[in-house]
Design a protein around this motif. Structure first.
Motif: not given
Length: 218
Positions: A28, A32, A135, A148, A150
């Motif tokens: 990750k 973001r 994402d 999306n 995460l």
């Protein structure tokens, strides 16, 4: 370089080649993310401006207080009450004054500095902070779906413990910022079942005695 060789870019594990030829997991990435504020301040029609002006934030941090039991020649330790540590959010202050206004509104909900009057109870000023790790996408082109997610954290029972409006400096080109310090009552990873908040069976030796129920967000 052959693509197959990339499966060797990891740490060899015990168990033969089937365990080692897996490659690395995609991490990750810190940049973001998205923060959403619920019941923050009173200007609900412009609260999305807070999301757009977030510069940096800190994910939750929890610590269990150890309980010490003295016995004969030794000590035994057990997990005591958990405590969620203060988190921080830094916002870019905008020229239109939207961020400064909304932060001021939240402060006034906690304590009216004009009238020198405090809120009657926590429900009058506490808010929810949602932290989404994304994402990197922007969702669908027609806006029917977002990027999306995460990982999500929902911090409940939040209020501001300190607000720092930052410095001003003739020699700097940096944007002005407002730093928020936030405490909260509880945090869960959502949806339930993805981490903290997951239902876990309680056992005595090998006998299941019950299951924990994830706390619903109020």
């Amino acid at each position: 370089m052959a693509v197959a060789s990339l499966t060797n870019f990891t740490v060899p594990l015990a168990g033969g080649s089937s365990q080692t030829s897996q490659g690395l997991l995609m991490p990750k990435l810190k940049y973001r993310f998205r923060l959403s504020f619920v019941n923050f301040g009173v200007s609900t029609n412009t609260v999305v401006e807070l999301t757009k002006q977030v510069q940096e934030a800190k994910r939750p941090s929890v610590k269990f207080a150890p309980v010490t039991v003295d016995i004969y020649n030794s000590k035994v330790y057990f997990a005591g009450k958990p405590a969620w540590y203060e988190t921080t959010v830094n916002l870019r202050d905008d020229a239109a004054g939207n961020i400064s206004k909304m932060v001021g509104e939240q402060i006034q909900k906690q304590f009216d500095f004009q009238e020198q009057a405090s809120a009657a109870s926590g429900v009058d000023y506490k808010f929810i902070l949602q932290i989404d790790i994304l994402d990197g996408g922007n969702g669908t082109s027609n806006g029917s779906a977002g990027p999306n997610t995460l990982e999500s954290w929902q911090l409940t029972g939040c209020f501001l413990t300190s607000v720092d409006y930052g410095d001003i400096n003739y020699g700097s080109n940096d944007p002005m910022t407002i730093a928020l310090s936030i405490v909260y009552d509880n945090a869960n990873q959502t949806p339930n079942g993805t981490g903290i908040g997951t239902t876990i069976a309680r056992t005595v030796n090998d006998v299941v005695t019950g299951a924990g129920t994830a706390q619903a967000v109020q």
